[in-house]
Design a protein around this motif. Structure first.
Motif, PDB file in Angstrom:
ATOM      1  N   UNK A   1       0.339  -1.105  -0.006  1.00 42.22           N
ATOM      2  CA  UNK A   1      -0.032  -0.116  -0.080  1.00 42.22           C
ATOM      3  C   UNK A   1       1.054   1.196   0.102  1.00 42.22           C
ATOM      4  N   UNK A   2       2.478   0.542   0.556  1.00 35.89           N
ATOM      5  CA  UNK A   2       2.808   2.423  -0.250  1.00 35.89           C
ATOM      6  C   UNK A   2       3.628   2.356  -0.571  1.00 35.89           C
ATOM      7  N   UNK A   3       3.518   3.180  -1.652  1.00 34.82           N
ATOM      8  CA  UNK A   3       3.908   3.099  -3.112  1.00 34.82           C
ATOM      9  C   UNK A   3       5.173   4.510  -2.876  1.00 34.82           C
ATOM     10  N   UNK A   4       6.032   4.347  -2.799  1.00 31.47           N
ATOM     11  CA  UNK A   4       6.977   5.587  -2.704  1.00 31.47           C
ATOM     12  C   UNK A   4       7.792   5.550  -3.948  1.00 31.47           C
ATOM     13  N   UNK A   5       8.163   4.369  -3.589  1.00 34.20           N
ATOM     14  CA  UNK A   5       9.537   3.692  -4.603  1.00 34.20           C
ATOM     15  C   UNK A   5       9.683   2.841  -5.068  1.00 34.20           C
ATOM     16  N   UNK A   6      10.575   2.552  -6.122  1.00 29.13           N
ATOM     17  CA  UNK A   6      10.129   1.545  -7.146  1.00 29.13           C
ATOM     18  C   UNK A   6      10.466   0.054  -6.221  1.00 29.13           C
ATOM     19  N   UNK A   7      11.301  -0.069  -5.068  1.00 33.69           N
ATOM     20  CA  UNK A   7      10.614  -1.187  -4.852  1.00 33.69           C
ATOM     21  C   UNK A   7       9.923  -1.726  -3.950  1.00 33.69           C
ATOM     22  N   UNK A   8       8.575   0.040  -3.668  1.00 36.08           N
ATOM     23  CA  UNK A   8       7.453  -0.011  -3.182  1.00 36.08           C
ATOM     24  C   UNK A   8       6.570  -0.600  -3.890  1.00 36.08           C
ATOM     25  N   UNK A   9       6.509  -0.328  -5.465  1.00 38.29           N
ATOM     26  CA  UNK A   9       5.954  -1.013  -6.423  1.00 38.29           C
ATOM     27  C   UNK A   9       6.339  -2.102  -6.818  1.00 38.29           C
ATOM     28  N   UNK A  10       6.849  -2.699  -6.682  1.00 39.56           N
ATOM     29  CA  UNK A  10       7.304  -3.688  -7.055  1.00 39.56           C
ATOM     30  C   UNK A  10       6.721  -4.765  -5.550  1.00 39.56           C
ATOM     31  N   UNK A  11       6.849  -4.402  -4.563  1.00 43.69           N
ATOM     32  CA  UNK A  11       5.723  -5.619  -3.792  1.00 43.69           C
ATOM     33  C   UNK A  11       4.838  -6.169  -4.062  1.00 43.69           C
ATOM     34  N   UNK A  12       3.692  -5.032  -4.840  1.00 46.97           N
ATOM     35  CA  UNK A  12       2.420  -5.896  -5.011  1.00 46.97           C
ATOM     36  C   UNK A  12       2.914  -6.848  -6.237  1.00 46.97           C
ATOM     37  N   UNK A  13       3.772  -7.021  -7.220  1.00 41.72           N
ATOM     38  CA  UNK A  13       4.400  -8.017  -8.128  1.00 41.72           C
ATOM     39  C   UNK A  13       5.346  -9.792  -7.282  1.00 41.72           C
ATOM     40  N   UNK A  14       5.469  -9.447  -6.710  1.00 42.19           N
ATOM     41  CA  UNK A  14       6.208  -9.956  -5.124  1.00 42.19           C
ATOM     42  C   UNK A  14       5.411 -10.615  -4.840  1.00 42.19           C
ATOM     43  N   UNK A  15       4.250 -10.337  -4.053  1.00 38.33           N
ATOM     44  CA  UNK A  15       3.563 -10.436  -3.506  1.00 38.33           C
ATOM     45  C   UNK A  15       2.670 -11.709  -3.995  1.00 38.33           C
ATOM     46  N   UNK A  16       2.250 -11.434  -5.304  1.00 42.89           N
ATOM     47  CA  UNK A  16       1.574 -12.161  -6.199  1.00 42.89           C
ATOM     48  C   UNK A  16       2.138 -13.728  -6.908  1.00 42.89           C
ATOM     49  N   UNK A  17       3.712 -13.286  -6.774  1.00 42.53           N
ATOM     50  CA  UNK A  17       4.586 -14.347  -7.198  1.00 42.53           C
ATOM     51  C   UNK A  17       4.894 -14.843  -5.865  1.00 42.53           C
ATOM     52  N   UNK A  18       4.487 -14.182  -4.488  1.00 39.54           N
ATOM     53  CA  UNK A  18       4.788 -15.672  -3.258  1.00 39.54           C
ATOM     54  C   UNK A  18       3.414 -16.518  -3.468  1.00 39.54           C
ATOM     55  N   UNK A  19       2.520 -15.753  -3.812  1.00 38.24           N
ATOM     56  CA  UNK A  19       1.608 -16.305  -3.440  1.00 38.24           C
ATOM     57  C   UNK A  19       0.941 -17.477  -4.980  1.00 38.24           C
ATOM     58  N   UNK A  20       1.286 -16.964  -5.674  1.00 33.79           N
ATOM     59  CA  UNK A  20       1.349 -18.128  -6.769  1.00 33.79           C
ATOM     60  C   UNK A  20       2.416 -19.079  -6.669  1.00 33.79           C
ATOM     61  N   UNK A  21       3.484 -19.210  -6.334  1.00 37.80           N
ATOM     62  CA  UNK A  21       4.563 -20.287  -5.940  1.00 37.80           C
ATOM     63  C   UNK A  21       3.430 -20.354  -4.201  1.00 37.80           C
ATOM     64  N   UNK A  22       3.025 -20.137  -4.190  1.00 36.22           N
ATOM     65  CA  UNK A  22       2.858 -20.948  -2.607  1.00 36.22           C
ATOM     66  C   UNK A  22       1.570 -21.864  -3.475  1.00 36.22           C
ATOM     67  N   UNK A  23       0.734 -21.253  -4.532  1.00 31.61           N
ATOM     68  CA  UNK A  23      -0.592 -22.855  -4.916  1.00 31.61           C
ATOM     69  C   UNK A  23      -0.299 -23.569  -5.924  1.00 31.61           C
ATOM     70  N   UNK A  24       1.717 -23.625  -5.638  1.00 31.43           N
ATOM     71  CA  UNK A  24       2.104 -24.560  -7.376  1.00 31.43           C
ATOM     72  C   UNK A  24       2.480 -23.708  -8.439  1.00 31.43           C
ATOM     73  N   UNK A  25       1.398 -22.714  -8.347  1.00 31.32           N
ATOM     74  CA  UNK A  25       1.496 -21.974 -10.214  1.00 31.32           C
ATOM     75  C   UNK A  25       2.834 -21.904 -10.626  1.00 31.32           C
ATOM     76  N   UNK A  26       3.934 -22.700 -11.048  1.00 29.75           N
ATOM     77  CA  UNK A  26       4.399 -21.885 -11.204  1.00 29.75           C
ATOM     78  C   UNK A  26       4.724 -21.047 -11.921  1.00 29.75           C
TER      79      UNK A  26
END
Ligand code: ZN
Lengths: 222, 85
Positions: free
Chosen positions: A151-176
């Motif tokens: 929710x805190x999108x102040x910098x490039x790395x903050x902008x990226x955490x949404x993608x990291x979150x989606x990435x981790x969730x799909x990895x946990x679900x086995x959706x490689x």
């Protein structure tokens, strides 16, 4: 030398890789590829629209449950993320590619993306966020931690955490396939490097090739 | 060959392209983007599956499958539509 259309003009057979759905079913065409037998390759498949297969670097784009080594014939066209040919036939199934490896692939992509995210936060002197991501011990924990920062999108790395979150969730679900795509997007956004996406995809392709012992380049069949 | 990130196709755009995709009417580049989206998006994959199933059922429907009253209503609506009422 490929022409401007990507047509190599090569008539000699070429080896490539092909992802299929369970039962050797073409994911989009719906036709069933003939299985190879002890006496030789499967029968040629020659759909009206041609056949499409992967070079090693194309693999992350086309992930499905089954991976096969194929022989392509007819003029071969080199496209940005695949190879097109008039016909193809199955040579052998890559047995090393299975559900467990697909899951491991997604996790590997997510862990690599997490490491990139940690570095990005540290570069921005945001030790707290970097440490929080580094301390996560599971994909679901990584997902929750990254989602909390999204929710805190102040910098490039903050902008990226949404993608990291989606990435981790799909990895946990086995959706490689999805985990890998989100990982490449996350690193690309976090680093702000226009070449980062392609570099992540190359790393992902190399991971699959290494894990499945695929040879470096499809070569002409002699 | 290493490629930059292809332009993202949103789920909404994919849904709009689905009929042309199934008819084989998309150009190669757009068709590739649709297929790449389907590789990772379970929502659109499920939508495509249902879409295909619906088309399959619709194609199997014969005129005799329609109850008489439904047929009458449809014909009636069609006549009205033709007369512009
Ligand atoms: Zn979608």
């Amino acid at each position: 030398m490929p022409s401007a259309t990507g047509d190599t003009g090569a008539e000699q057979p070429m080896r490539a890789w092909k992802f299929l759905d369970p039962g050797r079913i073409a994911p989009f065409g719906g036709h069933v590829w003939s299985a190879p037998s002890t006496s030789g390759p499967g029968a040629w498949v020659e759909p009206a629209g041609g056949v499409f297969a992967c070079r090693l670097e194309d693999l992350p784009w086309w992930i499905r449950p089954e991976l096969w080594e194929v022989e392509l014939a007819g003029p071969v066209r080199m496209l940005p993320t695949q190879v097109a040919a008039a016909r193809g036939r199955l040579l052998r199934r890559v047995l090393a590619w299975d559900e467990a490896v697909l899951r491991a692939y997604g996790m590997a992509c997510a862990e690599r993306a997490r490491d990139r995210a940690v570095h990005a936060f540290l570069r921005e002197d945001r030790q707290g966020e970097g440490d929080a991501l580094r301390r996560t011990r599971s994909m679901l924990e990584l997902y929750r931690t990254a989602q909390g920062m999204a929710t805190d999108a102040r910098t490039p790395s903050s902008n990226a955490v949404g993608y990291f979150a989606a990435c981790a969730l799909r990895a946990a679900q086995g959706e490689g396939a999805a985990a890998a795509l989100h990982a490449a997007d996350a690193v690309s956004v976090a680093t702000g490097d226009p070449d980062a996406f392609a570099r992540e995809r190359q790393w992902q392709a190399a991971w699959i090739a290494g894990r499945c012992a695929l040879s470096a380049e499809p070569v002409a069949v002699v | 060959m290493s490629v930059a990130r292809p332009q993202e196709l949103a789920c909404k755009q994919l849904v709009e392209l689905l009929t042309d995709f199934l008819d084989g009417a998309l150009d190669e580049s757009t068709r590739t983007r649709v297929e790449q989206h389907l590789v990772w998006c379970p929502g659109c994959t499920e939508y495509l599956r249902q879409f295909r199933a619906t088309i399959g059922v619709t194609r199997k429907l014969a005129e005799e499958d329609l109850p008489e009253r439904v047929k009458e209503n449809l014909l009636d609506a069609f006549r009205h539509w033709r007369h512009g009422s």
